[in-house]
Structure formats: C-alpha cells, structure tokens
Design a protein around this motif. Structure first.
Motif, mmCIF file in Angstrom:
data_model
loop_
_atom_site.group_PDB
_atom_site.id
_atom_site.type_symbol
_atom_site.label_atom_id
_atom_site.label_comp_id
_atom_site.label_asym_id
_atom_site.label_seq_id
_atom_site.Cartn_x
_atom_site.Cartn_y
_atom_site.Cartn_z
ATOM 1 N N UNK A 91 0.727 -1.445 -0.122
ATOM 2 C CA UNK A 91 -0.183 -0.015 -0.090
ATOM 3 C C UNK A 91 0.929 1.178 -0.040
ATOM 4 N N UNK A 92 1.929 1.283 0.829
ATOM 5 C CA UNK A 92 3.011 2.336 0.795
ATOM 6 C C UNK A 92 3.560 2.579 -0.636
ATOM 7 N N UNK A 93 3.859 1.436 -1.431
ATOM 8 C CA UNK A 93 4.441 1.582 -2.487
ATOM 9 C C UNK A 93 3.567 2.134 -3.653
ATOM 10 N N UNK A 94 1.961 1.553 -3.268
ATOM 11 C CA UNK A 94 1.172 1.939 -4.543
ATOM 12 C C UNK A 94 0.831 3.621 -4.173
ATOM 13 N N UNK A 95 0.835 4.019 -2.990
ATOM 14 C CA UNK A 95 0.869 5.450 -2.504
ATOM 15 C C UNK A 95 1.683 6.165 -3.328
ATOM 16 N N UNK A 96 2.980 5.792 -3.195
ATOM 17 C CA UNK A 96 4.115 6.739 -3.586
ATOM 18 C C UNK A 96 4.344 6.582 -5.343
ATOM 19 N N UNK A 97 3.871 5.453 -5.782
ATOM 20 C CA UNK A 97 3.874 5.477 -7.129
ATOM 21 C C UNK A 97 2.559 6.462 -7.588
ATOM 22 N N UNK A 98 1.642 6.537 -7.031
ATOM 23 C CA UNK A 98 0.269 7.313 -7.386
ATOM 24 C C UNK A 98 1.008 8.727 -7.409
ATOM 25 N N UNK A 99 1.485 9.071 -6.120
ATOM 26 C CA UNK A 99 1.802 10.470 -5.823
ATOM 27 C C UNK A 99 2.961 10.822 -7.247
ATOM 28 N N UNK A 100 3.833 9.997 -7.222
ATOM 29 C CA UNK A 100 5.164 10.363 -8.230
ATOM 30 C C UNK A 100 4.494 10.273 -9.757
ATOM 31 N N UNK A 101 3.390 9.683 -9.909
ATOM 32 C CA UNK A 101 2.668 9.811 -11.506
ATOM 33 C C UNK A 101 1.917 11.085 -11.321
#
Length: 105
Positions: A91-101
């Motif tokens: 979930x933290x990875x998904x949130x970081x990827x979402x924010x980074x994109x």
C-alpha cells in the motif's frame, strides 16, 4: 538492494526488487496463487518501469520494509503479522507511485 541505494540504478533496483518478491512467493505451496502473483507482477511491470524512476525516494523505505518482512519471517512471527506488514508495504508503494505519477495516493 541495500548496497545499491547509494548509486541508485532504477532498472537494476527493480530487477533486485523482483528477485526479492519472487524469492518469497515462489515458496507458496498453492500453484494457483503463485500464478496469480506472477501474472499481476507482469501487468505491473510496465507501471514500475515508467513511474519508479520518478519516485527514487521510495527505494530506501522499501528496503527497510523488506528487512522488516525478513525479520518477521526469521522470528517465526504469526502469518497474520507477516501478511499485515506485506500489505502495508504494498500500500505504501502504491501510494508513492500514485503520488509520483501525479495521481492521488
């Protein structure tokens, strides 16, 4: 993965990340679950290749979370606790990827 953090090569890091995750899930005795994980990983590879270089700050946190998972497994933690840590990692990875994109975490 830890050794590669100082001179981060996103492609190499992604390959090591894949190796880490596959090393864990290849031990799953359920062939169907392994197949689903491999299919999902392949689908997400495109996103990882295009977005991950834009969220390099996630790498250090990810390595720390991997270490936590290994520590839990080595200590014989209950499966529920390992699953909880693995789910939080994803979930933290998904949130970081979402924010980074540019998406909403």
């Amino acid at each position: 993965m830890r050794a590669s953090l100082d001179d981060l090569d996103p492609i190499r890091f992604s390959a090591l990340n894949r190796e880490f995750h596959f090393t864990l899930h290849e031990r799953c005795p359920n062939e169907r679950v392994r197949g689903l994980l491999e299919t999902q990983w392949a689908r997400l590879d495109t996103i990882r290749r295009s977005v991950s270089p834009h969220v390099p700050g996630r790498s250090r946190s990810s390595v720390a979370e991997h270490a936590e998972l290994l520590d839990l497994i080595a200590a014989g933690a209950p499966a529920e606790r390992v699953e909880q840590a693995a789910r939080a990692h994803k979930l933290r990875t998904a949130a970081a990827v979402s924010a980074g994109s540019g998406g909403t975490p």
